[in-house]
Design an enzyme around this catalytic site. Structure first.
Site, PDB file in Angstrom:
ATOM      1  N   HIS A 103      -2.539   4.760   6.090  1.00 23.25           N
ATOM      2  CA  HIS A 103      -1.366   4.476   5.242  1.00 23.25           C
ATOM      3  C   HIS A 103      -0.815   4.496   4.327  1.00 23.25           C
ATOM      4  CE1 HIS A 103      -4.653   3.046   3.527  1.00 23.25           C
ATOM      5  NE2 HIS A 103      -4.224   2.213   2.950  1.00 23.25           N
ATOM      6  N   HIS A 105       2.119   2.897   1.180  1.00 22.64           N
ATOM      7  CA  HIS A 105       2.171   1.798   0.448  1.00 22.64           C
ATOM      8  C   HIS A 105       3.737   1.538   0.049  1.00 22.64           C
ATOM      9  CE1 HIS A 105      -2.378   0.063  -0.896  1.00 22.64           C
ATOM     10  NE2 HIS A 105      -2.394   1.646  -0.480  1.00 22.64           N
TER      11      HIS A 105
HETATM   12  P1  5GP Z   1      -5.588   2.077   0.292  1.00 25.24           P
HETATM   13  O1  5GP Z   1      -6.631   2.671   0.879  1.00 25.24           O
HETATM   14  O2  5GP Z   1      -4.442   2.351  -0.252  1.00 25.24           O
HETATM   15  O3  5GP Z   1      -6.101   2.197  -1.655  1.00 25.24           O
HETATM   16  O4  5GP Z   1      -5.560   0.141  -0.248  1.00 25.24           O
HETATM   17  C1  5GP Z   1      -5.613  -0.594   0.475  1.00 25.24           C
HETATM   18  C2  5GP Z   1      -4.449  -1.580   0.828  1.00 25.24           C
HETATM   19  O5  5GP Z   1      -4.923  -2.860   1.953  1.00 25.24           O
HETATM   20  C3  5GP Z   1      -5.160  -2.283  -0.713  1.00 25.24           C
HETATM   21  O6  5GP Z   1      -3.586  -2.357  -1.378  1.00 25.24           O
HETATM   22  C4  5GP Z   1      -5.614  -3.759  -0.058  1.00 25.24           C
HETATM   23  O7  5GP Z   1      -5.011  -5.083  -0.570  1.00 25.24           O
HETATM   24  C5  5GP Z   1      -4.945  -4.220   1.370  1.00 25.24           C
HETATM   25  N1  5GP Z   1      -5.953  -4.517   2.287  1.00 25.24           N
HETATM   26  C6  5GP Z   1      -7.231  -4.491   1.907  1.00 25.24           C
HETATM   27  N2  5GP Z   1      -7.573  -5.352   3.141  1.00 25.24           N
HETATM   28  C7  5GP Z   1      -6.663  -6.042   4.037  1.00 25.24           C
HETATM   29  C8  5GP Z   1      -6.618  -7.678   4.566  1.00 25.24           C
HETATM   30  O8  5GP Z   1      -7.058  -7.250   5.596  1.00 25.24           O
HETATM   31  N3  5GP Z   1      -4.892  -6.932   5.259  1.00 25.24           N
HETATM   32  C9  5GP Z   1      -4.288  -6.967   4.623  1.00 25.24           C
HETATM   33  N4  5GP Z   1      -3.055  -6.610   5.161  1.00 25.24           N
HETATM   34  N5  5GP Z   1      -4.489  -5.716   2.988  1.00 25.24           N
HETATM   35  C10 5GP Z   1      -5.407  -5.423   3.695  1.00 25.24           C
END
Ligand code: 5GP
Length: 139
Positions: A103, A105
């Protein structure tokens, strides 16, 4: 090498098994609001194909995905009246990745406005209000 686990939360969102505040969807990607936003309008863009991160996604799928990221980033900038936008993408735990479905951001930024602290659940109404602005910019 780590493998893709279809039980991850974004795969569940893609399958409709978990809710999300969606702002964009087409055949290749889905964009929805981060539940722990580091900025108002913090949006995530995920591909519909199964890939863990930058290491296993097919180049053609990554190419398709980044085009969707650009499309949504433009709407985040205009919808949120941002002065700038950060695009971030993390790979594996030590690389900052917490959800193992690739993903991007998209974080709108404004002059003089700091990022919010990590790991704090966002206000539901504020997230929905930001989503409405981004959807309007995409329309
Ligand atoms: P990364 O894997 O890039 O570090 O971040 C994962 C992102 O997903 C985080 O910013 C976190 O806040 C977001 N996140 C985690 N669980 C959920 C969820 O269930 N729903 C949504 N919409 N975002 C999520």
């Amino acid at each position: 090498m780590s493998v893709y686990d279809p039980a991850n939360i974004f795969a569940k969102i893609l399958r409709g098994e978990m809710p999300a505040t969606k702002v964009f969807e087409d055949d290749a990607a889905l964009a929805f609001m981060d539940i722990m936003p580091r900025a108002d309008g913090h949006t995530l863009v995920v591909p519909k194909i199964a890939a863990r991160n930058i290491f296993d996604i097919a180049p053609a799928d990554l190419s398709t995905l980044i085009q969707r990221v650009q499309h949504v980033a433009k709407a985040v900038r205009s919808g949120m009246a941002a002065d700038g936008v950060v695009v971030q993408q993390f790979n594996e735990g030590p690389g900052g990745q917490m959800v193992f479905h690739i993903h991007f951001h998209i974080l709108p930024r404004w002059t003089g406005v700091a990022l919010k602290p990590p790991g704090v659940m966002g206000d539901k109404a504020a997230i929905e209000a930001a989503a409405a602005k981004i959807r309007a910019a995409l329309a």
